[in-house]
Design an enzyme around this catalytic site. Structure first.
Site, PDB file in Angstrom:
ATOM      1  N   TYR A   1      -2.771  -7.379   2.170  1.00  0.00           N
ATOM      2  CA  TYR A   1      -3.328  -8.339   1.247  1.00  0.00           C
ATOM      3  C   TYR A   1      -2.789  -9.622   1.305  1.00  0.00           C
ATOM      4  CZ  TYR A   1       0.645  -7.145  -2.172  1.00  0.00           C
ATOM      5  OH  TYR A   1       1.627  -6.910  -2.756  1.00  0.00           O
TER       6      TYR A   1
ATOM      7  N   ARG B   1       6.978   0.501  -9.545  1.00  0.00           N
ATOM      8  CA  ARG B   1       6.521  -0.733 -10.175  1.00  0.00           C
ATOM      9  C   ARG B   1       5.045  -0.983 -10.071  1.00  0.00           C
ATOM     10  NH1 ARG B   1      11.478  -1.646  -7.976  1.00  0.00           N
ATOM     11  NH2 ARG B   1      12.900  -2.907  -9.425  1.00  0.00           N
TER      12      ARG B   1
ATOM     13  N   GLY C   1       0.611  -0.028   5.184  1.00  0.00           N
ATOM     14  CA  GLY C   1      -0.074   0.495   4.019  1.00  0.00           C
ATOM     15  C   GLY C   1       0.872   1.182   2.976  1.00  0.00           C
ATOM     16  N   PRO C   2       0.227   2.273   2.372  1.00  0.00           N
ATOM     17  CA  PRO C   2       1.350   2.814   1.603  1.00  0.00           C
ATOM     18  C   PRO C   2       2.522   3.741   2.039  1.00  0.00           C
ATOM     19  CG  PRO C   2      -0.952   3.913   1.424  1.00  0.00           C
ATOM     20  CD  PRO C   2      -1.052   2.938   2.329  1.00  0.00           C
TER      21      PRO C   2
ATOM     22  N   ASP D   1      21.871 -12.793  -3.252  1.00  0.00           N
ATOM     23  CA  ASP D   1      20.711 -13.034  -3.862  1.00  0.00           C
ATOM     24  C   ASP D   1      19.901 -13.889  -3.095  1.00  0.00           C
ATOM     25  OD1 ASP D   1      18.402 -13.612  -5.382  1.00  0.00           O
ATOM     26  OD2 ASP D   1      19.513 -13.509  -7.392  1.00  0.00           O
TER      27      ASP D   1
ATOM     28  N   GLY E   1      19.278  -1.950   1.605  1.00  0.00           N
ATOM     29  CA  GLY E   1      19.955  -0.705   0.849  1.00  0.00           C
ATOM     30  C   GLY E   1      18.999   0.278   0.464  1.00  0.00           C
TER      31      GLY E   1
HETATM   32  C1  HXC Z   1       4.782  -9.187 -16.260  1.00  0.00           C
HETATM   33  C2  HXC Z   1       6.982  -9.211 -15.613  1.00  0.00           C
HETATM   34  C3  HXC Z   1       6.919  -8.024 -15.343  1.00  0.00           C
HETATM   35  C4  HXC Z   1       5.918  -6.982 -15.544  1.00  0.00           C
HETATM   36  C5  HXC Z   1       8.761  -8.647 -14.959  1.00  0.00           C
HETATM   37  N1  HXC Z   1       8.223  -9.797 -15.470  1.00  0.00           N
HETATM   38  N2  HXC Z   1       8.307  -7.748 -14.907  1.00  0.00           N
HETATM   39  N3  HXC Z   1       5.841  -9.566 -16.141  1.00  0.00           N
HETATM   40  N4  HXC Z   1       4.456  -7.857 -15.755  1.00  0.00           N
HETATM   41  N5  HXC Z   1       5.740  -5.657 -15.076  1.00  0.00           N
HETATM   42  C6  HXC Z   1       8.634 -11.124 -15.892  1.00  0.00           C
HETATM   43  C7  HXC Z   1       9.624 -11.146 -16.961  1.00  0.00           C
HETATM   44  O1  HXC Z   1       8.926 -10.902 -18.334  1.00  0.00           O
HETATM   45  C8  HXC Z   1      10.303 -12.527 -16.556  1.00  0.00           C
HETATM   46  O2  HXC Z   1       9.549 -13.382 -17.320  1.00  0.00           O
HETATM   47  C9  HXC Z   1      10.281 -12.574 -15.230  1.00  0.00           C
HETATM   48  O3  HXC Z   1       9.363 -11.779 -14.732  1.00  0.00           O
HETATM   49  C10 HXC Z   1      11.601 -12.322 -14.411  1.00  0.00           C
HETATM   50  O4  HXC Z   1      11.894 -10.762 -15.011  1.00  0.00           O
HETATM   51  P1  HXC Z   1      13.407 -10.450 -14.741  1.00  0.00           P
HETATM   52  O5  HXC Z   1      13.447  -9.029 -14.923  1.00  0.00           O
HETATM   53  O6  HXC Z   1      14.240 -11.552 -15.417  1.00  0.00           O
HETATM   54  O7  HXC Z   1      13.631 -10.606 -13.169  1.00  0.00           O
HETATM   55  P2  HXC Z   1      14.589 -10.231 -12.345  1.00  0.00           P
HETATM   56  O8  HXC Z   1      15.616  -9.437 -12.732  1.00  0.00           O
HETATM   57  O9  HXC Z   1      14.902 -11.297 -11.429  1.00  0.00           O
HETATM   58  O10 HXC Z   1      13.737  -8.903 -11.289  1.00  0.00           O
HETATM   59  C11 HXC Z   1      12.763  -9.495 -10.345  1.00  0.00           C
HETATM   60  C12 HXC Z   1      11.293  -8.433 -10.479  1.00  0.00           C
HETATM   61  C13 HXC Z   1      11.963  -6.976 -10.203  1.00  0.00           C
HETATM   62  C14 HXC Z   1      10.536  -8.792  -9.037  1.00  0.00           C
HETATM   63  C15 HXC Z   1      10.808  -8.618 -11.783  1.00  0.00           C
HETATM   64  O11 HXC Z   1      10.968  -5.946 -10.253  1.00  0.00           O
HETATM   65  C16 HXC Z   1      12.780  -6.558  -8.880  1.00  0.00           C
HETATM   66  O12 HXC Z   1      14.061  -6.913  -9.009  1.00  0.00           O
HETATM   67  N6  HXC Z   1      12.124  -6.071  -8.170  1.00  0.00           N
HETATM   68  C17 HXC Z   1      12.820  -5.825  -6.649  1.00  0.00           C
HETATM   69  C18 HXC Z   1      12.590  -4.450  -5.972  1.00  0.00           C
HETATM   70  C19 HXC Z   1      10.908  -4.573  -6.064  1.00  0.00           C
HETATM   71  O13 HXC Z   1      10.160  -5.059  -6.797  1.00  0.00           O
HETATM   72  N7  HXC Z   1      10.344  -3.707  -5.091  1.00  0.00           N
HETATM   73  C20 HXC Z   1       9.063  -3.394  -4.840  1.00  0.00           C
HETATM   74  C21 HXC Z   1       8.632  -3.931  -3.661  1.00  0.00           C
HETATM   75  S1  HXC Z   1       7.259  -3.377  -3.190  1.00  0.00           S
HETATM   76  P3  HXC Z   1       9.789 -14.227 -18.974  1.00  0.00           P
HETATM   77  O14 HXC Z   1       8.897 -15.161 -18.891  1.00  0.00           O
HETATM   78  O15 HXC Z   1       9.525 -12.866 -19.829  1.00  0.00           O
HETATM   79  O16 HXC Z   1      11.407 -14.419 -18.565  1.00  0.00           O
HETATM   80  C22 HXC Z   1       5.991  -4.343  -2.273  1.00  0.00           C
HETATM   81  C23 HXC Z   1       4.967  -3.370  -2.186  1.00  0.00           C
HETATM   82  C24 HXC Z   1       3.557  -4.381  -1.556  1.00  0.00           C
HETATM   83  O17 HXC Z   1       5.995  -5.370  -2.479  1.00  0.00           O
HETATM   84  C25 HXC Z   1       2.580  -3.731  -1.271  1.00  0.00           C
HETATM   85  C26 HXC Z   1       2.140  -2.208  -1.631  1.00  0.00           C
HETATM   86  C27 HXC Z   1       1.246  -1.510  -0.764  1.00  0.00           C
HETATM   87  P1  NAP Z   2      12.196  -1.590  -2.481  1.00  0.00           P
HETATM   88  O1  NAP Z   2      13.099  -0.313  -2.087  1.00  0.00           O
HETATM   89  O2  NAP Z   2      12.144  -2.066  -3.865  1.00  0.00           O
HETATM   90  O3  NAP Z   2      13.126  -2.674  -1.604  1.00  0.00           O
HETATM   91  C1  NAP Z   2      13.423  -3.832  -2.145  1.00  0.00           C
HETATM   92  C2  NAP Z   2      14.692  -4.303  -1.642  1.00  0.00           C
HETATM   93  O4  NAP Z   2      14.915  -5.843  -2.041  1.00  0.00           O
HETATM   94  C3  NAP Z   2      15.819  -3.647  -2.492  1.00  0.00           C
HETATM   95  O5  NAP Z   2      16.829  -3.304  -1.739  1.00  0.00           O
HETATM   96  C4  NAP Z   2      16.245  -4.892  -3.090  1.00  0.00           C
HETATM   97  O6  NAP Z   2      17.644  -4.698  -3.488  1.00  0.00           O
HETATM   98  C5  NAP Z   2      16.083  -6.157  -2.324  1.00  0.00           C
HETATM   99  N1  NAP Z   2      15.709  -7.377  -3.163  1.00  0.00           N
HETATM  100  C6  NAP Z   2      15.058  -7.585  -4.036  1.00  0.00           C
HETATM  101  N2  NAP Z   2      15.314  -8.778  -4.638  1.00  0.00           N
HETATM  102  C7  NAP Z   2      16.094  -9.280  -3.919  1.00  0.00           C
HETATM  103  C8  NAP Z   2      17.014 -10.546  -4.041  1.00  0.00           C
HETATM  104  N3  NAP Z   2      16.741 -11.755  -4.856  1.00  0.00           N
HETATM  105  N4  NAP Z   2      17.846 -10.833  -2.983  1.00  0.00           N
HETATM  106  C9  NAP Z   2      18.398  -9.872  -1.986  1.00  0.00           C
HETATM  107  N5  NAP Z   2      17.842  -8.585  -2.075  1.00  0.00           N
HETATM  108  C10 NAP Z   2      16.670  -8.363  -2.838  1.00  0.00           C
HETATM  109  O7  NAP Z   2      10.781  -1.404  -1.837  1.00  0.00           O
HETATM  110  P2  NAP Z   2      10.215  -0.943  -0.317  1.00  0.00           P
HETATM  111  O8  NAP Z   2       9.075  -0.253  -0.802  1.00  0.00           O
HETATM  112  O9  NAP Z   2      11.015  -0.535   0.509  1.00  0.00           O
HETATM  113  O10 NAP Z   2       9.699  -2.478   0.181  1.00  0.00           O
HETATM  114  C11 NAP Z   2      10.460  -3.043   1.406  1.00  0.00           C
HETATM  115  C12 NAP Z   2       9.506  -3.966   2.031  1.00  0.00           C
HETATM  116  O11 NAP Z   2       8.232  -3.442   2.385  1.00  0.00           O
HETATM  117  C13 NAP Z   2       8.923  -5.124   0.919  1.00  0.00           C
HETATM  118  O12 NAP Z   2       8.721  -6.395   1.811  1.00  0.00           O
HETATM  119  C14 NAP Z   2       7.452  -4.701   0.616  1.00  0.00           C
HETATM  120  O13 NAP Z   2       6.842  -5.791   0.095  1.00  0.00           O
HETATM  121  C15 NAP Z   2       7.039  -4.152   1.963  1.00  0.00           C
HETATM  122  N6  NAP Z   2       5.982  -3.062   1.708  1.00  0.00           N
HETATM  123  C16 NAP Z   2       6.175  -1.895   0.950  1.00  0.00           C
HETATM  124  C17 NAP Z   2       5.023  -1.089   1.081  1.00  0.00           C
HETATM  125  C18 NAP Z   2       5.266   0.233   0.582  1.00  0.00           C
HETATM  126  O14 NAP Z   2       4.427   0.951   0.649  1.00  0.00           O
HETATM  127  N7  NAP Z   2       6.549   0.702   0.329  1.00  0.00           N
HETATM  128  C19 NAP Z   2       3.774  -1.576   1.344  1.00  0.00           C
HETATM  129  C20 NAP Z   2       3.751  -2.847   1.937  1.00  0.00           C
HETATM  130  C21 NAP Z   2       4.782  -3.636   2.021  1.00  0.00           C
HETATM  131  P3  NAP Z   2      18.397  -5.330  -5.020  1.00  0.00           P
HETATM  132  O15 NAP Z   2      17.396  -5.025  -6.092  1.00  0.00           O
HETATM  133  O16 NAP Z   2      19.576  -4.474  -4.937  1.00  0.00           O
HETATM  134  O17 NAP Z   2      18.529  -6.784  -4.526  1.00  0.00           O
END
Ligand code: HXC
Ligand code: NAP
Length: 279
Positions: free
Chosen positions: A148, A200, A190-191, A67, A18
């Protein structure tokens, strides 16, 4: 090779489709003829993306609220998808991540990331794989990891652990399931700017600039570049590639790795002064 019907007849599930990179891959897959299913936790986000990808008209995109940390919910979703028509490919793209000093991580924080990335990818892969093997169907899995996964990285330790696990899943199952027609590959980006990652992982504007440009090519990736690579890897045109991870990072990790790469700071005069003098 990107002919308009390259993915015609292929039904593909993108987890986390999405938003961000998942949405960009989905857009490209649909352009090239695929039937797309996207999943995530937020219904409204999925619905809006699906309509956007279909350009406002009913078409080949559907969505499933799921989920992926919940194995039973994944099984139920895959059952619903199969009831309409089996998938031909799965893209493990959904992820969770944040930066933190590792000594401050609570158990729930570790589980939050491992649950989505490692367990979620495993549940989806096994749910699809089991069905493909039972049907004798040729299919493939593409997982989005990071560089990484093999270098490791400070401040994103649960994500590094989880992505390393997904890479191990990819390589292990490529060997186990390959003889039965299932390929598994990965992409290490990469980025590539997305709202989800940047909000985040990038804490300050000056650090954003460094994060975006400290690679050999000095720029971020274009979503279309990643979407085209993903298209190739899910298509039959990559039929002899399995167990592979393809890096698309502008040379970022290699630049960080080479022992003498820091010498790019030397001036022309300094290089000239070091050349052996003739005669
Ligand atoms: C420390 C944290 C934190 C933070 C959350 N927690 N954020 N701890 N620093 N910044 C802790 C909370 O305090 C809690 O622990 C536990 O994690 C769960 O938090 P929730 O908010 O209840 O979790 P949830 O609603 O399930 O959300 C999961 C999430 C959130 C991972 C924390 O960020 C999320 O929904 N992310 C989905 C999308 C996402 O992350 N996209 C980025 C992907 S980019 P406690 O003990 O306090 O209860 C990526 C790029 C990689 O992967 C490479 C880049 C180059
Ligand atoms: P993003 O937009 O935050 O995408 C993450 C997606 O995962 C969201 O659509 C989120 O939707 C879904 N998701 C998270 N938790 C989920 C759960 N429990 N169940 C089902 N869906 C879930 O971030 P992005 O940058 O596009 O990242 C996409 C992929 O690329 C990831 O694997 C990331 O590690 C990888 N990556 C990204 C970069 C970059 O530079 N952007 C670099 C290296 C790798 P909901 O929150 O609605 O569930």
């Amino acid at each position: 090779m990107f002919l308009p019907d390259l993915l015609k007849g292929k039904r593909i599930l993108i987890t986390g489709g999405g938003t961000g990179l998942g949405k960009s891959m989905g857009k490209r897959f649909v352009e090239l003829g695929a039937e797309l299913v996207i999943c995530g936790r937020r219904q409204q986000v999925l619905e809006e993306t699906a309509w956007e990808l279909m350009a406002g008209a009913p078409g080949p995109v559907s969505w499933q609220v799921c989920d992926i940390r919940d194995a039973a919910a994944v099984e139920a979703m895959i059952d619903r998808i199969w009831a309409a028509r089996p998938l031909d490919a799965l893209v493990n793209n959904a992820a969770g991540n944040f930066i933190a000093r590792s000594e401050t991580l609570s158990p729930r924080a570790v589980d939050a990331v491992l649950g989505i990335v490692l367990h979620g990818s495993a549940y989806c892969t096994l749910a699809c794989g089991r069905r493909w093997l039972a049907e004798g169907r040729k299919a493939n899995v593409l997982s989005i990891v990071t560089t990484y996964a093999w270098t490791g990285s400070a401040y994103v330790v649960p994500s590094a652990m989880a992505k390393a696990g997904v890479l191990a899943l990819t390589r292990s199952l490529a060997v186990e399931w390959g003889p039965r027609g299932i390929r598994l590959n990965a992409i290490a980006p990469g980025p590539f700017p997305t709202q989800g990652a940047w909000e985040r992982l990038v804490p300050r504007a000056d650090l954003a600039k460094e994060f975006e440009s400290r690679n050999v090519l000095g720029r971020v990736g274009d979503h279309r570049e990643l979407a085209d690579l993903a298209t190739f890897l899910v298509s039959d045109r990559s039929g002899y590639i399995t167990g592979e991870v393809v890096t698309i990072d502008g040379g970022e990790w290699l630049k960080g790795a080479g022992q003498f790469n820091f010498l790019d700071r030397l001036t022309d005069d300094e290089w000239e002064a070091m050349r052996p003098k003739k005669g």
